[in-house]
Each structure stands twice: as structure tokens, then as C-alpha cells.
Motif scaffolding. Structure first.
Motif, short mmCIF file in Angstrom:
data_model
loop_
_atom_site.label_atom_id
_atom_site.label_comp_id
_atom_site.label_asym_id
_atom_site.label_seq_id
_atom_site.Cartn_x
_atom_site.Cartn_y
_atom_site.Cartn_z
N SER A 50 71.11 138.12 -54.88
CA SER A 50 72.27 138.61 -55.16
C SER A 50 72.54 137.61 -56.56
N LEU A 51 72.60 136.79 -56.85
CA LEU A 51 72.75 135.99 -58.26
C LEU A 51 72.40 136.65 -59.29
N ALA A 52 70.80 137.12 -59.09
CA ALA A 52 70.41 138.10 -59.91
C ALA A 52 72.17 138.83 -60.73
N TRP A 53 71.92 140.03 -59.44
CA TRP A 53 73.07 141.09 -59.37
C TRP A 53 73.99 140.82 -60.05
N SER A 54 74.61 140.17 -59.51
CA SER A 54 76.07 139.52 -59.34
C SER A 54 76.05 138.63 -61.39
N LEU A 55 75.52 138.18 -62.06
CA LEU A 55 74.34 137.81 -63.06
C LEU A 55 74.99 138.55 -63.92
N THR A 56 73.76 140.12 -63.64
CA THR A 56 73.70 140.94 -64.74
C THR A 56 75.25 142.10 -64.31
N GLU A 57 76.35 141.70 -63.76
CA GLU A 57 77.36 142.46 -63.51
C GLU A 57 78.37 141.69 -64.90
N ARG A 58 78.29 140.77 -64.65
CA ARG A 58 79.27 140.28 -65.99
C ARG A 58 78.14 140.07 -67.04
N GLY A 59 77.23 140.63 -67.42
CA GLY A 59 75.79 140.05 -68.43
C GLY A 59 75.51 139.12 -68.87
N HIS A 60 75.30 138.27 -68.27
CA HIS A 60 74.65 136.99 -68.09
C HIS A 60 73.02 137.67 -67.97
N ILE A 61 72.78 138.47 -68.64
CA ILE A 61 71.37 138.54 -68.29
C ILE A 61 70.43 137.60 -68.88
N GLY A 62 71.12 136.32 -70.28
CA GLY A 62 70.38 135.64 -70.69
C GLY A 62 70.00 134.67 -69.56
N VAL A 63 70.86 134.29 -68.32
CA VAL A 63 70.91 133.26 -67.10
C VAL A 63 70.20 133.72 -66.18
N VAL A 64 69.83 135.01 -66.58
CA VAL A 64 69.17 135.52 -65.12
C VAL A 64 67.23 135.19 -65.19
N GLU A 65 67.49 135.65 -66.56
CA GLU A 65 65.72 135.48 -67.25
C GLU A 65 65.46 134.37 -67.23
#
Length: 223
Positions: A138-153
Motif C-alpha cells: 500500500s505504501l509503495a503504491w502511495s509513494l509511487t503516486e507521489r513520484g517517490h519511486i526512488g524511495v520505493v526501491e
């Protein structure tokens, strides 16, 4: 004869015993568990985000899951399915919680760990571990929505670090991930939902009220 004497010598027995102990040592088990958690988290996140509209449009580069063994692939699929049922059941609560989190490069792991620790504040069981992976996706999806794919990785490393430090011993004591597979693999969604809410392997006290408590806790984390 000489070869037989060498391999049957007390020194060789001690060496073999030492090697066997090192293979099954707590340090080795923790290292393996950490790698397994990274693989499972990466698998869950990757398969969640590949359905994201940006990924469908080819605008989101998602690092593929590295090669894992067939047995770990089986585990990852079961964890993903059970975590998906948890996420579906508590979709609104997870979404609200993730939207409240403001992660920076310096506070990202500490904030994630604070929420994860709250999930296990009154005990550990498989349902709560499934809830951890539901929170992660859920957090990965939310962060992706906010453009934080680097954090998701970086999130698979967060999961591995948290599990190794906080619930790794419990997982190992229960028979590791094979026990999770045995518990949930053959169950239909309704059975999984029942188990994660009503049995000893489930969320038990981690219910709607507690999830709202997590929302309140995360509100303080964002200030």
C-alpha cells in the motif's frame, strides 16, 4: 587406508562438526531470512506496481524481481495473495494511513519502522506478518503516486531490516516461511479473511480499532 584414517580422525570430526554448525548457525539463518524477506517484499511490490496506470502506460520503470529459487517463488506468491486479502479487507485504512505519512530520505526507515512496530506491539503471528506486507505494498503504491519511486526501491531492504531485528526469531521458531505456506496456500479468500481476523494465526487484536489507532500514531509522525 591413510585416507580413511585422515577422514575418521578426531580432528576431522571436529572440523566437520564446525562446518555443520556454521551452516546452521544463528548468524547464517538470520542472513538467509534477511535475503528471503528482501525477495518476498520485492516480489510483492513489483507485482503490485506493474498494475499501476503509469506502469501500464510505460512511464514507470520498475526494477524486475531478481532470480529466486522455485521454493521461494512459491512462498512469495502465497505471501502476496494473503497480503492482498488483508489489503483488500482494510483498503480504506491502509490508504488513509499511507497518505498521512511524509517520508524523507532521512526519516523514511524510522517512520516505516514506527508503524511496523505498532503492528506487532501486542504480539506476533502470521496474520500480522501478512499485514506488514500489505502495508508495504500500500505504501509503495502511495509513494509511487507521489513520484517517490526512488524511495520505493529501498523498501525491500526496510522490510528485511525490520524483520531481521524484530520478528525474525519468531518466524524461524515457527518453521520459517514454509509454515506460512502450509497455513494459507490452499485456503480460499473467505477462509483467509476468517483466519486473519479470528484465529491464533491471524490479526486477532489488530482489528479496525487498532488500525485507526495506527492512523492517529502516524499523524504525529507527519508533524
Amino acid at each position: 587406508m591413510a585416507a580413511t584414517a585422515v577422514f575418521s580422525s578426531p580432528a576431522m570430526h571436529r572440523l566437520c562438526s564446525s562446518l555443520e554448525s556454521s551452516v546452521d548457525s544463528p548468524t547464517t539463518q538470520r542472513r538467509e531470512l534477511k535475503y528471503e524477506c528482501q525477495s518476498i517484499a520485492h516480489f510483492c511490490i513489483y507485482n503490485k506496481l506493474k498494475t499501476h496506470p503509469l506502469a501500464q502506460a510505460g512511464s514507470l520503470a520498475i526494477p524486475p524481481v531478481g532470480q529466486i529459487s522455485p521454493s521461494m517463488h512459491r512462498v512469495a506468491k502465497v505471501v502476496q495473495r494473503v497480503a492482498g486479502e488483508v489489503e483488500k479487507r482494510y483498503n480504506t485504512q491502509f490508504n488513509d494511513m499511507c497518505c498521512k505519512l511524509r517520508l524523507t530520505t532521512t526519516t523514511a526507515y524510522a517512520t516505516f519502522a514506527a508503524v511496523a512496530n505498532e503492528m506487532f506491539s501486542s504480539g506476533v503471528n502470521w496474520g500480522r506478518i501478512a499485514a506488514l506486507f500489505a502495508f508495504v505494498t500500500s505504501l509503495a503504491w502511495s509513494l509511487t503516486e507521489r513520484g517517490h519511486i526512488g524511495v520505493v526501491e529501498r523498501m525491500p531492504d526496510w522490510v528485511a531490516q525490520f524483520v531481521e531485528k524484530n520478528v525474525g526469531e519468531w518466524i524461524a521458531s515457527k518453521g520459517s516461511w514454509n509454515a506460512f505456506v502450509q497455513e494459507f496456500e490452499r485456503k480460499c479468500p473467505d477462509e483467509i479473511t476468517y483466519d486473519i481476523e479470528n484465529t491464533d494465526c491471524g490479526l486477532t487484536k489488530l482489528n479496525i480499532a487498532t488500525l485507526f489507532g495506527l492512523l492517529i500514531a502516524t499523524a504525529f509522525l507527519t508533524k
